[in-house]
Design a protein around this motif. Structure first.
Motif: not given
Length: 513
Positions: A238-245, A92-94, A251-254, A13-27
């Protein structure tokens, strides 16, 4: 810092929540925000013409050195911006300062930071909405301020619910309008100064009238720093800033860190320029303004009217009315992300941790923030002293959270981070219900295998946060008695909630350090 899943269901679950595009359904929040979007959100929340409302009070308090006040305030807030830039690279999290305090100081301090920031993120938008309602009422007196206030809440909430990019585009249009109006003021003021000269000395906005007073300037700085509240909202995205996976790279925390620092610099320049020109064109002296406190709130508008014309005064007023509503939009969006992050960690009702599959935003958290803000703003709009009462209590929450942010930098880089992994969650990583911030082995890992944020630096991770903490303490001491009382009551209530949660987890055998 790669954010990958840990072991078992939590890690997945953490991979989904912390990843890039992700599915909104997984949070997962969607990584779609550009550097420009982040900068827009920060500048919107601050408002490019934020000094307009308090220009007269600062001019009177500083004995005419209002521009120096904003230059000093910019430097003072730079310590806080720098600490945000350090911690967003670590985590780099919400959730912004809530997340950073969890990493740097522990679960309890993280909750307190989030709880205090919540007060700020819910009430500053209420003040902005109310200001918008009052300004629109002045333009259309037949409609009561509370109606305009409620309408502003409704329109901006719908924009926030439609998606983070849609809200950012609308915000960019409004920000552009505010910048154009500011540019019109600057050009008009320069033309007036070139044609007719300055009514006072060119250096007076920097040195004061009749001699420099360090005490007067510092007293004004303690108020001026409140103009900058809101730049920190950028970190909430921070979780919505464009970047890699994994959200790293350019595009991430930087990207978020650069946006935080850039926002402060841009705001500081805009504040200094407009206050310098307005101070030069003031039709009355700072001493006269100090003797007539009732005229301080409209001093900027009066200056625009007397120096250029009524049309400029009205243009600035309309810009402030619309800009205030969209400052509240940015604040409401940040509040929603904070509530979402705390709910995801089971610190608030779990219903607010859901992300809408269509829009990719935390819809329930946004609606919760909007409801609280609506009640506070409309309630204040129906009182004659509503704006004064609401304005007097909005700063202590943010300032307390800033203090914990600076402590978090020291805590992470000198204590917790040097242990190899923060003692939070199963497996040693900072792991919430969805496995947030858990590395493969439960560690926070930097770009080259180091602990998140790299090795500690005496200057960046000790001197700067300590100076920032000193600034925060000084401003809190100067805050009104009402603000200190409300902040104290809110802090105590948060500690009670924390104690209840801790007791419940202890009974369930689920306490995390």
């Amino acid at each position: 810092m790669p954010v990958t899943g840990g072991g078992g269901e939590e890690g997945a679950a953490g991979g989904a929540a912390g990843g890039g595009g992700g599915s909104a359904a997984t949070g997962a929040l969607r990584r779609t925000l550009t550097f420009r979007d982040l900068l827009v959100y920060g500048l919107l929340f601050i408002a490019p013409m934020a000094p307009v409302g308090i220009f007269g009070a600062l001019q009177a308090t500083s004995h005419g050195a209002v521009t120096l006040v904003y230059l000093v305030a910019t430097v003072a807030m730079a310590f806080t911006a720098f600490s945000y830039a350090q911690m967003v690279r670590v985590a780099p999290r919400a959730g912004s300062v809530y997340t950073y305090a969890r990493v740097g100081l522990g679960e309890g301090a993280g909750f307190v930071a989030g709880w205090m920031a919540m007060l700020d993120y819910l009430l500053i938008p209420a003040v902005a909405y109310l200001f918008s309602g009052i300004a629109l009422h002045a333009l259309v007196p037949s409609v009561h301020p509370w109606v305009w206030t409620a309408l502003a809440v409704a329109v901006t909430t719908l924009l926030n619910l439609s998606g983070v990019r849609t809200a950012a585009r609308a915000g960019f249009a409004v920000l552009a309008m505010e910048i154009v109006v500011l540019a019109v003021f600057v050009v008009s003021a320069v033309v007036e100064l070139v044609v007719h000269g300055a009514p006072r000395g060119w250096a007076e906005p920097l040195t004061g009238e009749g001699g420099f007073s360090a005490g007067a300037v510092l007293a004004a700085v303690s108020v001026a720093v409140l103009s900058y509240l809101g730049f920190d909202a950028i970190a909430s995205f921070a979780e919505e800033a464009g970047g890699g996976e994994d959200g790293r790279g350019p595009g991430g925390p930087d990207r978020v860190a650069r946006a935080v620092l850039s926002c402060l610099v841009v705001a500081g320049v805009l504040f200094a320029v407009q206050t310098y020109l307005a101070a030069l064109l003031m039709p009355v002296s700072a001493a006269e303004l100090a003797a007539r406190p009732a005229e301080q709130g409209a001093a900027f508008y009066a200056t625009a009217d007397s120096a250029v014309g009524r049309w400029l005064q009205d243009l600035v007023a309309v810009s402030k009315a619309v800009g205030a509503a969209f400052a509240a939009l940015a604040g409401q969006a940040a509040a929603g992300r904070l509530l979402f992050a705390m709910a995801r960690d089971r610190r608030l009702p779990g219903a607010m941790s859901k992300v809408d599959a269509g829009s990719g935003v935390p819809r329930r958290a946004l609606l919760g923030a909007a409801l609280v803000t609506l009640v506070a703003a409309v309630g204040a709009a129906r009182r004659d002293d509503g704006l004064a009462q609401l304005s007097s209590i909005v700063n202590v929450g943010a300032l307390t959270a800033f203090g914990l942010l600076h402590a978090s930098v020291i805590g992470w880089f000198w204590i917790r981070g040097r242990r190899g992994r923060p003692p939070l969650g199963r497996g040693g990583g900072l792991v919430g219900r969805s496995g947030e911030l858990g590395g493969r082995s439960g560690e926070l890992v930097g770009r080259s295998g180091e602990l998140g944020g790299g090795p500690p630096s005496v200057l960046r991770h000790a001197v700067v946060p300590l100076l920032g903490l000193a600034v925060v303490v000084a401003v809190v001491v100067e805050a009104s008695a009402t603000a200190q009382l409300v902040g104290g009551v809110w802090l105590v209530s948060g500690l009670v909630v924390l104690a209840v949660q801790h007791g419940g987890r202890a009974r369930a055998g689920g306490v995390r350090g």
